[in-house]
Design a protein around this motif. Structure first.
Motif, PDB file in Angstrom:
ATOM      1  N   GLU A  26       0.857  -1.189   0.000  1.00  0.00           N
ATOM      2  CA  GLU A  26       0.000   0.000   0.000  1.00  0.00           C
ATOM      3  C   GLU A  26       0.892   1.238   0.000  1.00  0.00           C
ATOM      4  OE1 GLU A  26      -2.567  -0.158   3.427  1.00  0.00           O
ATOM      5  OE2 GLU A  26      -3.072  -2.236   2.971  1.00  0.00           O
ATOM      6  N   ASP A 166       0.304   6.053  22.663  1.00  0.00           N
ATOM      7  CA  ASP A 166       0.078   5.427  21.369  1.00  0.00           C
ATOM      8  C   ASP A 166       0.988   4.240  21.102  1.00  0.00           C
ATOM      9  OD1 ASP A 166      -1.906   7.182  20.802  1.00  0.00           O
ATOM     10  OD2 ASP A 166      -0.614   8.606  19.757  1.00  0.00           O
ATOM     11  N   VAL A 182       5.571   4.047  13.808  1.00  0.00           N
ATOM     12  CA  VAL A 182       4.352   3.496  13.220  1.00  0.00           C
ATOM     13  C   VAL A 182       3.103   4.126  13.814  1.00  0.00           C
ATOM     14  CG1 VAL A 182       4.149   1.509  14.767  1.00  0.00           C
ATOM     15  CG2 VAL A 182       3.238   1.366  12.482  1.00  0.00           C
ATOM     16  N   ARG A 186       0.130   5.494  11.650  1.00  0.00           N
ATOM     17  CA  ARG A 186      -1.222   5.002  11.895  1.00  0.00           C
ATOM     18  C   ARG A 186      -2.196   6.169  12.083  1.00  0.00           C
ATOM     19  NH1 ARG A 186      -0.220   1.867  16.465  1.00  0.00           N
ATOM     20  NH2 ARG A 186       0.311  -0.026  15.372  1.00  0.00           N
ATOM     21  N   LYS A 189      -2.806   7.834   8.759  1.00  0.00           N
ATOM     22  CA  LYS A 189      -3.633   7.001   7.891  1.00  0.00           C
ATOM     23  C   LYS A 189      -5.089   6.983   8.346  1.00  0.00           C
ATOM     24  CE  LYS A 189      -2.001   3.049   6.241  1.00  0.00           C
ATOM     25  NZ  LYS A 189      -1.304   1.751   6.294  1.00  0.00           N
ATOM     26  N   ASP A 190      -5.278   6.957   9.661  1.00  0.00           N
ATOM     27  CA  ASP A 190      -6.647   7.009  10.193  1.00  0.00           C
ATOM     28  C   ASP A 190      -7.328   8.320   9.808  1.00  0.00           C
ATOM     29  OD1 ASP A 190      -6.318   4.581  11.326  1.00  0.00           O
ATOM     30  OD2 ASP A 190      -6.430   5.229  13.417  1.00  0.00           O
ATOM     31  N   PHE A 193      -8.172   8.294   6.217  1.00  0.00           N
ATOM     32  CA  PHE A 193      -9.326   7.406   6.001  1.00  0.00           C
ATOM     33  C   PHE A 193     -10.616   8.119   6.345  1.00  0.00           C
ATOM     34  CE2 PHE A 193     -12.380   4.380   7.748  1.00  0.00           C
ATOM     35  CZ  PHE A 193     -12.480   3.447   6.732  1.00  0.00           C
ATOM     36  N   MET A 194     -10.609   8.848   7.459  1.00  0.00           N
ATOM     37  CA  MET A 194     -11.827   9.545   7.881  1.00  0.00           C
ATOM     38  C   MET A 194     -12.186  10.660   6.910  1.00  0.00           C
ATOM     39  SD  MET A 194     -13.035   7.955  10.361  1.00  0.00           S
ATOM     40  CE  MET A 194     -14.401   9.034  10.795  1.00  0.00           C
ATOM     41  N   ASP A 196     -11.571  10.500   3.678  1.00  0.00           N
ATOM     42  CA  ASP A 196     -11.707   9.895   2.345  1.00  0.00           C
ATOM     43  C   ASP A 196     -10.659  10.377   1.358  1.00  0.00           C
ATOM     44  OD1 ASP A 196     -13.850   8.102   2.607  1.00  0.00           O
ATOM     45  OD2 ASP A 196     -15.246   9.776   2.697  1.00  0.00           O
TER      46      ASP A 196
END
Lengths: 280, 203
Positions: A26, A166, A182, A186, A189-190, A193-194, A196
Motif C-alpha cells: 500500500e 500510542d 508506526v 497510523r 492514515k486514520d 481514512f476519515m 476519504d
C-alpha cells in the motif's frame, strides 16, 4: 492478510528483493539521510527516546551493551592520520533499516516479526517470546532486547506521565526496534481514512526527522512518485531491488546515495547520502 | 447471520405531500423493498459474562434508549469522531435533567454533583488492553456511514460489541472483546476491507 501470507505463501514471502518483494504494497515508507547535514547532535536519538517510551538503562547496563536506543549515532573518523580535532569526525544515524527482504523475519519462530503491507518490519510485542534469533540475524545490529523490566526504574515518578499512550511500554523478555514511528503513520492514515483521501507527502514525520535541527532526515513513501523521498532516491539512482549497484558513477559528486549492506540483498529502506569532503 | 434487511435511501419520500405524493410514496416504498439490499456485514460472535460494575449513579440505559429513543451518539458523541466513544460531561446530562424528571432520587443525586461542580466518577466497563489500537470512528464510518445505514438505528451497530445495552440499566460487558472476537469478525468481513494486519491493532 499478513499472517496468511506468512503461513500460506512462504515462498512468495521470501521472494527476493530483485523480484519486487513478497506482496502488493500500500505504501513503502522510506528515508533519505543526508550525512553531509548530520552534525551528530543526537537530537534524533533523544526524540526517539521520548516518542517511543524507550527505557533509559544507565551507565552500567550501557557498558554491557544493553542500551535500548532504537536510534543511535555512529561516529567515524575519516582521517585517522591527523591530530584529534582535524580527524574528520563523521556521524551516521543508525536505526532499523526496514529491509524489504529482512533477515530478521524468517528466523522468528513465532512470526512476531513480519512484513506489513506498508513495507515495514513489524514487531508484535505480545507475540514475541524473546528467542533473540532476529537480533542475532540482523546485519545492522539494530534490534534491542529488554533484559530487564524497566517500568519503575526507568520512569520514576512523575516521569511516567510523559509516556506515549500510542505505543505500548514493552516488558522484560521482548525484542524491540525502530518502527519508523508506526504510531504516527497510523494516526495519519486514520485521519486520511476519515477524510476519504490518500496520505499526502510530508504528513507523516517520524520523531527523529521532526527533531533534526538540520533537516538531514527526510521521510516519505517511495510508492508516491511525487514525494520528496522518492525524488531523492531517483536523483541519486538508488533503487529498491538493485543490490549490486555499479559504483562507477561514484566519482560524480552528485551521486552520493547508497544503502548500507546493499550487497547482502536485504533491500534496506534507508538511503544515506555520503558526506562531501574537500580533499576527496 | 445478517442484520435486518435495509432499504436503500430511507426517508427519500418524506418531503412529498398530498395524495399524489402519498401514492408516489407507496410506490417508492414498494419499489425500494423490491430492491432492498442485504446488510452484508457479519457481526462478531461470542458472549461473555461481565461482572457488575458499580457506578456512582445507577444510570438506566433502558429508560434512555428504549423508552425515550435517544440515539447512542447523542451522549456518546465522540464515537463518530474519535478513537473513544466517550462518557458525556455532566453538562450534557443537565441539559435535559434541569427540567426532566427532577423529582427522581437519581436525578437529585446528579443535580447535587452538578451544583457541587463535580463529576460523577463513571467507571469504564468496556476496556481493551493498552497495547490495542481501536478506533470507534473508523468502525462507525465503515459499518454505518459509508453504507448508508440509517443513523437512527445505530444501536444495532453498537450492539455488535456492546451487546443489548437498550435492555440494560448500568452497562455490563457481555462480549469478550478479546483478540479472537476481533479477529474472527475481521476475517469474516475480509471482503469488506477489514484489515488482517497485526500492526493495525497491536501497538
Amino acid at each position: 492478510m499478513s499472517l496468511d501470507n506468512i503461513l500460506n505463501h512462504w515462498s512468495d514471502y521470501r521472494k527476493g528483493a530483485e523480484e519486487g518483494g513478497h506482496h502488493d504494497y500500500e505504501h513503502r515508507w522510506a528515508m533519505a539521510i543526508n550525512l553531509d547535514l548530520c552534525i551528530g547532535c543526537n537530537a534524533c536519538s533523544t526524540a526517539c527516546y521520548a516518542e517511543n517510551n524507550l527505557a533509559v538503562v544507565g551507565k552500567e547496563k550501557f557498558e554491557r551493551g544493553q542500551a535500548m536506543h532504537w536510534m543511535r549515532i555512529e561516529r567515524y573518523w575519516d582521517q585517522q592520520e591527523l591530530e584529534h580535532p582535524e580527524q574528520g569526525a563523521s556521524f551516521l544515524p543508525m536505526m532499523c533499516q526496514q529491509c524489504g527482504a529482512a533477515t530478521c523475519e524468517p528466523v522468528c519462530p513465532v512470526a512476531a516479526t513480519y512484513h506489513t503491507p506498508d513495507g515495514l518490519n513489524a514487531q508484535v510485542y505480545n507475540r514475541c517470546i524473546g528467542s533473540r534469533y532476529c537480533s542475532n540475524n540482523c546485519p545492522f545490529r539494530v534490534r534491542y532486547f529488554n533484559f530487564y523490566s524497566y517500568y519503575e526504574s526507568s520512569w520514576p515518578e512523575p516521569m511516567e506521565q510523559q509516556l506515549n499512550p500510542d505505543i505500548s511500554v514493552r516488558d522484560k523478555g521482548v525484542m524491540e526496534k525502530c518502527t519508523f514511528c508506526v504510531q504516527r503513520i497510523r494516526t495519519v492514515k486514520d485521519k486520511a481514512f476519515m477524510e476519504d483521501r490518500s496520505v499526502q507527502d510530508g504528513e507523516v514525520v517520524p520523531a527523529c526527522a521532526q527533531a533534526c535541527p538540520t533537516s538531514a532526515i527526510v521521510f516519505g513513501d517511495t510508492m508516491d512518485e511525487g514525494s520528496v523521498v522518492s525524488k531523492l532516491w531517483k536523483k541519486h539512482q538508488v533503487e529498491r531491488g538493485v543490490y549490486q549497484k555499479t559504483k562507477l558513477a561514484k566519482k560524480d559528486a552528485d551521486l552520493r546515495g547508497y544503502r548500507i549492506f546493499e550487497e547482502l540483498n536485504v533491500d534496506p529502506s534507508v538511503m544515506y547520502l555520503e558526506r562531501v569532503r574537500e580533499d576527496i | 447471520m445478517v442484520v435486518k434487511n435495509r432499504l436503500i435511501n430511507p426517508g427519500a419520500g418524506f418531503v412529498r405531500t398530498g395524495l399524489a405524493g402519498m401514492v408516489f410514496l407507496v410506490m417508492l416504498l414498494m419499489s425500494s423493498m423490491a430492491m432492498a439490499v442485504k446488510y452484508d456485514v457479519v457481526p462478531p460472535s461470542g458472549t461473555h459474562t461481565g461482572e457488575d460494575v458499580p457506578q456512582p449513579i445507577e444510570f438506566p440505559h433502558d429508560i434512555h434508549v428504549k423508552d425515550n429513543d435517544i440515539n447512542c451518539m447523542y451522549c456518546h458523541t465522540y464515537a463518530r469522531r474519535s478513537k473513544v466513544a466517550g462518557i458525556p460531561p455532566t453538562s450534557k446530562c443537565m441539559g435535559c435533567h434541569k427540567v426532566i424528571a427532577t423529582d427522581k432520587p437519581r436525578i437529585k443525586e446528579l443535580t447535587k454533583y452538578w451544583e457541587d461542580k463535580e463529576s460523577p466518577l463513571w467507571k469504564k466497563v468496556h476496556d481493551v488492553p493498552d497495547f490495542v489500537h481501536f478506533t470507534h470512528e473508523k468502525h462507525l464510518k465503515t459499518l454505518a456511514f459509508d453504507r448508508e445505514f440509517p443513523v437512527e438505528d445505530i444501536k444495532e451497530i453498537c450492539a455488535f460489541c456492546h451487546g443489548d445495552v437498550e435492555n440494560m440499566t448500568v452497562a455490563n460487558k457481555v462480549k469478550p472483546l478479546n483478540m479472537g472476537f476481533c479477529i474472527n469478525c475481521h476475517i469474516a468481513n475480509k471482503d469488506l476491507g477489514a484489515p488482517g494486519d497485526c500492526w493495525k491493532c497491536h501497538k
